[in-house]
Design a protein around this motif. Structure first.
Motif, PDB file in Angstrom:
ATOM      1  N   LEU A  69     -25.613  55.753  -7.073  1.00 32.79           N
ATOM      2  CA  LEU A  69     -25.720  54.571  -7.933  1.00 32.79           C
ATOM      3  C   LEU A  69     -24.480  53.697  -7.755  1.00 32.79           C
ATOM      4  N   GLY A  70     -23.321  54.354  -7.698  1.00 33.52           N
ATOM      5  CA  GLY A  70     -22.087  53.597  -7.503  1.00 33.52           C
ATOM      6  C   GLY A  70     -22.114  52.839  -6.187  1.00 33.52           C
ATOM      7  N   LEU A  71     -22.476  53.529  -5.117  1.00 35.25           N
ATOM      8  CA  LEU A  71     -22.476  52.902  -3.797  1.00 35.25           C
ATOM      9  C   LEU A  71     -23.479  51.753  -3.741  1.00 35.25           C
ATOM     10  N   ARG A  72     -24.632  51.952  -4.344  1.00 35.83           N
ATOM     11  CA  ARG A  72     -25.671  50.910  -4.347  1.00 35.83           C
ATOM     12  C   ARG A  72     -25.168  49.626  -5.017  1.00 35.83           C
ATOM     13  N   LEU A  73     -24.336  49.788  -6.046  1.00 37.55           N
ATOM     14  CA  LEU A  73     -23.824  48.602  -6.742  1.00 37.55           C
ATOM     15  C   LEU A  73     -22.783  47.862  -5.905  1.00 37.55           C
ATOM     16  N   LEU A  74     -22.125  48.587  -5.008  1.00 39.08           N
ATOM     17  CA  LEU A  74     -20.978  48.003  -4.298  1.00 39.08           C
ATOM     18  C   LEU A  74     -21.302  47.532  -2.886  1.00 39.08           C
ATOM     19  N   VAL A  75     -22.360  48.083  -2.293  1.00 36.02           N
ATOM     20  CA  VAL A  75     -22.659  47.798  -0.883  1.00 36.02           C
ATOM     21  C   VAL A  75     -24.106  47.326  -0.757  1.00 36.02           C
ATOM     22  N   GLU A  80     -21.548  47.932   5.147  1.00 38.43           N
ATOM     23  CA  GLU A  80     -20.954  49.197   5.547  1.00 38.43           C
ATOM     24  C   GLU A  80     -20.065  49.821   4.464  1.00 38.43           C
ATOM     25  N   LEU A  81     -20.162  51.139   4.409  1.00 40.15           N
ATOM     26  CA  LEU A  81     -19.245  51.953   3.614  1.00 40.15           C
ATOM     27  C   LEU A  81     -18.352  52.699   4.594  1.00 40.15           C
ATOM     28  N   VAL A  82     -17.052  52.716   4.340  1.00 42.24           N
ATOM     29  CA  VAL A  82     -16.191  53.590   5.145  1.00 42.24           C
ATOM     30  C   VAL A  82     -15.689  54.725   4.262  1.00 42.24           C
ATOM     31  N   LEU A 171     -14.278  49.547  -4.110  1.00 43.61           N
ATOM     32  CA  LEU A 171     -13.797  50.935  -4.029  1.00 43.61           C
ATOM     33  C   LEU A 171     -14.595  51.865  -4.924  1.00 43.61           C
ATOM     34  N   HIS A 172     -15.087  52.939  -4.320  1.00 42.48           N
ATOM     35  CA  HIS A 172     -15.769  53.982  -5.093  1.00 42.48           C
ATOM     36  C   HIS A 172     -14.938  55.258  -5.047  1.00 42.48           C
ATOM     37  N   LEU A 173     -14.820  55.906  -6.203  1.00 41.83           N
ATOM     38  CA  LEU A 173     -14.136  57.199  -6.264  1.00 41.83           C
ATOM     39  C   LEU A 173     -15.151  58.299  -6.544  1.00 41.83           C
TER      40      LEU A 173
END
Ligand SMILES: *Cc1c(COP(=O)(O)O)cnc(C)c1O
Length: 337
Positions: A69-75, A80-82, A171-173
């Motif tokens: 869910l976090g990644l979906r909101l940010l990317v 790309e996610l690194v 940034l995702h933690l």
């Protein structure tokens, strides 16, 4: 001959709720959380958000869902996610970021998962133009699971954050074990969570709750994540029973993580593992034939996991007492490596 119950060191997910936790669960006041009517869940979400110094929280059935869910909101799709080569979001979520969100990933190499800002900057490309994929977010894992429970150095985290801010990268933690990082380092939780746009924390690892994670972020992002959670089929009803376990764990099972860390060092010593590599509750040891080692340990009542062609992993947790750790250490020290 094995007379005692097996000591399960495969993961800190194998814990079962204690009698006191079960009592707290049984007494939970519950309602329909999809209607926003479960008081215990709302209280848990706010409690975790407050603990981490964030605005709002969202209860999820798993850490993977909280991360996704976090990644979906940010990317966005096609962005790309690194992340670290051994990151849980890369290795252990079965391609969810690609499947659900159309996210592509590139990874940096590390020494035992330890974050080095220069390595991140070397591969991130925020404005790649029309012919390359642009980096939209960076994921950091603290502690780092497959790195061996590594606590991330705060100065490197801050360096990554200032680079990301400067270049408009989110940034995702992945803080599945942020509690362990907090207890091991003494760094306050809000400092560990600061500077990230989305943070996931697990209640069902070292904290010993049966189910659940929480995604924390701004109110706006959490509202958006709530919609996506429902879309993913993660809208749940009387979750107060589970939230009560989480709230109980936050009260009673955080400080005691120090015991798990001490027990991990007992196991590490038995296997001649460099104690400097054992910062929290995870121990990786090199053995020549992991499958044989795991089988021999199991015969003697110690359950381990092979992770990699030459490595075994041992994880301490709520259901491993000091006596268990000492007994397991005796068994493991006697096995051929
Ligand atoms: C366990 C774990 C998760 C979440 O796993 P689930 O099994 O989906 O709850 C996420 N990140 C890390 C680093 C983990 O160890």
């Amino acid at each position: 001959m094995v007379t005692d119950a097996p000591i399960d060191l495969r993961s800190d997910t194998v814990t079962r709720p204690t009698a006191a936790m079960r009592a707290a669960m049984a007494e939970a006041e519950v309602g329909d959380d999809v209607f926003g009517e479960d008081p215990e869940t709302a209280a848990l979400e706010q409690e975790v958000a407050d603990l981490l110094g964030c605005e709002a929280g969202l209860f999820t059935p798993s850490g993977s869902m909280a991360n996704q869910l976090g990644l979906r909101l940010l990317v966005g799709p096609g962005e790309e996610l690194v992340a670290d080569q051994q990151a849980h979001v890369v290795r252990a979520e079965l391609g969810a970021a690609a499947v659900f969100s159309g996210i592509t990933t590139r990874t940096w190499a590390s020494d035992r998962g330890r974050l080095v800002a220069a390595a991140v900057q070397e591969i991130a490309e925020p404005n790649a133009g029309a012919y390359s994929v642009s980096t939209a977010a960076i994921a950091v894992e603290n502690t780092h699971n497959f790195g061996g429970g590594t606590v991330q150095p705060l100065d490197e985290v801050r360096a990554v954050q200032s680079y990301a801010r400067e270049h408009g990268i989110a940034l995702h933690l992945d803080g599945a074990r942020l509690w362990n990082a907090h207890v091991a380092s003494g760094t306050p939780l809000p400092e560990l969570a600061a500077g990230f746009d989305t943070v996931s924390v697990c209640l069902s690892k070292g904290l010993g709750a049966p189910v659940g994670s929480v995604l924390v972020a701004s109110r706006e992002r959490v509202d958006a994540a709530r919609i996506w959670r429902k879309r993913y089929g993660g809208g749940m009803r009387q979750t107060g029973f589970l939230a009560a376990a989480g709230r109980f764990a936050l009260r009673h099972h955080v400080d005691r993580l120090a015991d798990d860390h001490a027990n991990a060092r007992v196991l590490a010593a038995a296997l001649d593992v460099d104690p400097d590599t054992v910062q929290t509750n995870i121990v990786f040891a090199e053995v020549s034939d992991p499958a044989a080692f795991v089988a021999r340990a199991a015969e003697r009542g110690v359950v381990l996991m092979q992770l990699g062609p030459r490595r075994i992993r041992l994880v301490t947790h709520l259901d491993v007492s000091r006596e268990d750790a000492v007994r397991a250490a005796e068994v493991l020290a006697a096995l051929p490596r």
